[in-house]
Design an enzyme around this catalytic site. Structure first.
Site, PDB file in Angstrom:
ATOM      1  N   ASP A   1      -1.303   0.379  -7.149  1.00  0.00           N
ATOM      2  CA  ASP A   1      -2.495  -0.241  -6.594  1.00  0.00           C
ATOM      3  C   ASP A   1      -2.288  -1.742  -6.397  1.00  0.00           C
ATOM      4  O   ASP A   1      -2.221  -2.495  -7.373  1.00  0.00           O
ATOM      5  CB  ASP A   1      -3.666   0.017  -7.550  1.00  0.00           C
ATOM      6  CG  ASP A   1      -4.969  -0.577  -7.073  1.00  0.00           C
ATOM      7  OD1 ASP A   1      -5.074  -0.916  -5.880  1.00  0.00           O
ATOM      8  OD2 ASP A   1      -5.898  -0.704  -7.895  1.00  0.00           O
TER       9      ASP A   1
ATOM     10  N   ASP B   1      -4.932  -3.552   0.368  1.00  0.00           N
ATOM     11  CA  ASP B   1      -5.171  -2.811  -0.870  1.00  0.00           C
ATOM     12  C   ASP B   1      -4.756  -1.351  -0.735  1.00  0.00           C
ATOM     13  O   ASP B   1      -5.443  -0.557  -0.079  1.00  0.00           O
ATOM     14  CB  ASP B   1      -6.662  -2.911  -1.203  1.00  0.00           C
ATOM     15  CG  ASP B   1      -7.025  -2.273  -2.535  1.00  0.00           C
ATOM     16  OD1 ASP B   1      -6.136  -1.704  -3.187  1.00  0.00           O
ATOM     17  OD2 ASP B   1      -8.203  -2.356  -2.918  1.00  0.00           O
TER      18      ASP B   1
END
Length: 411
Positions: free
Chosen positions: A121, A297
């Site tokens: 992530d 992201d």
């Protein structure tokens, strides 16, 4: 003279990374899971709503960590909480896409090592996995500090909370952590003794954040930054290639087989998130927004923007409509999915493929397809997840605090 100088600066920043003659880096295969509860081709609005809530919670936690670590509020943080209703030493790691939300790959922890499926992530900075004594961790692999000769108890606790109510909490340890043959020693990690329901049944075991240290809520040095400090890699960069098959995270370099041409570089404006300026957005040749901030992201499937500019984007799409009881969600005619939505960074535009923009048909009216660009009230920036990243090869550069995009190679 000023115009010439500006042009030179732009050209230098847009082509600073020459194409490598051979692979430099460590490849991590990554994968994406799909657990939709709806029939194939039908948009899962329930999962979409849950994902938006998780993302709001993740960013609220990140803003809080930034303020705790720097002593100042993040400029993009809302005035109040957002409403919540994947020898040169480098290499790749294969990835998978979980619940169409996160990309995961294999990570080994401890001595002897235990292998975990971990979400990668770029929108967070901490590492956590289930502990051996976790009470609600289902069939997940578990970390047993007593079974690792390199484990050290830090005598601190952690709690990770998400906007949908899911949580992970437990104790902090340090141990050896290995990804694609790259080993960080004394890496801080959270061993969760409690997982909430959504984590218990999640296909992956835990999460590894790849953002800047200022986002760590532990606080601790993130895994990739530990590799840099310990000089385990030659280049302080990592890159992502996201696709239906063959997706990869590349640590310490780039994979020239996955892109073509030169990179367009974009400076990170605040080194916490991978935050860069978004020049403008065009739809069918019409500029709908400009002068925005954005975060790249991998922990987000869709594209999320402020409600006002998202509304303007859909107004430029003929036949679009808002979806009842789904704030910020819009539909477009399935027969005319737009093929000219362009995001411009560093003067170069990147189209969003209709394949990734279309989340599937609306259950209430199959002639309408749900768009993958979502509006959120109170948001001051855009979050570009894999719906954008599938259209480009993306490089994250810690040394120069910048993000680079290149065209995908054709295969």
């Amino acid at each position: 003279m000023l115009a010439i100088s500006s042009l030179l600066i732009f050209l230098l920043s847009s082509s600073a990374l020459a194409l490598p003659a051979e692979l430099t880096g460590f490849l991590v295969p990554i994968y994406k899971r799909n657990e939709s509860c709806t029939p194939p081709g039908v948009a899962d609005l329930t999962e979409l709503e849950a994902q938006i809530a998780r993302i709001k919670g993740k960013y609220a936690r990140g803003f809080a960590a930034h303020e705790a670590n720097t002593g100042a509020a993040h400029p993009l943080a809302p005035p109040q909480a957002l409403n919540i209703t994947k020898r040169a030493r480098t290499g790749p790691e294969p990835l998978n896409d979980a619940s169409e939300t996160l990309w995961y790959g294999n990570v080994a922890i401890g001595t002897p090592p235990t292998t975990f499926k971990i979400d990668f992530d770029t929108g967070s900075s901490d590492l956590f996995v289930p502990a051996a004594r976790c009470r609600d961790c289902g069939s997940h692999s578990r970390y047993n500090p007593r079974g690792s000769s390199t484990s050290r108890n830090l005598h601190r606790t952690f709690r990770e909370g998400y906007g949908d109510g899911s949580t992970a909490s437990g104790d902090l340890y340090s141990d050896v952590v290995t990804v694609a043959g790259l080993t960080a020693t004394n890496q801080v990690l959270g061993a969760a003794t409690d997982y909430s329901h959504s984590f218990t049944y999640d296909p992956s075991d835990g999460l590894m954040g790849l953002a800047f240290p200022n986002l760590s809520s532990y606080p601790a040095t993130p895994f990739f930054n530990t590799l840099i400090r310990q000089r385990k890699i030659d280049e302080p960069i990592f890159s992502f290639y996201l696709a239906e098959t063959g997706s990869e995270l590349y640590l310490g370099g780039v994979n020239p087989a996955r892109y073509t041409g030169r990179f367009t570089w974009n400076p990170v404006t605040i080194p916490s998130y991978w935050q860069i300026g978004l020049d403008l957005i065009r739809v069918n040749g019409e500029i709908t927004s400009f002068g925005l901030e954005s975060v790249i992201d991998t922990g987000t499937t869709v594209i999320i923007g402020d409600a006002q500019n998202v509304r303007a984007l859909y107004r430029a799409i003929r036949g679009s409509r808002s979806i009842p009881d789904a704030p910020g969600v819009y539909g477009v005619p399935c027969t005319s999915i737009p093929n000219d939505i362009t995001f411009t960074f560093g003067g170069k535009g990147y189209n969003i493929s209709p394949t990734w923009f279309n989340l599937g048909s609306w259950r209430e009216d199959p002639s309408i397809c749900i768009g993958g660009i979502i509006g959120v009230d109170g948001l001051r920036f855009w979050i570009l997840g894999d719906m954008f990243m599938r259209n480009v090869y993306t490089v994250f550069d810690f040394a120069n605090s910048r993000v680079g995009f290149a065209r995908l190679a054709r295969h």
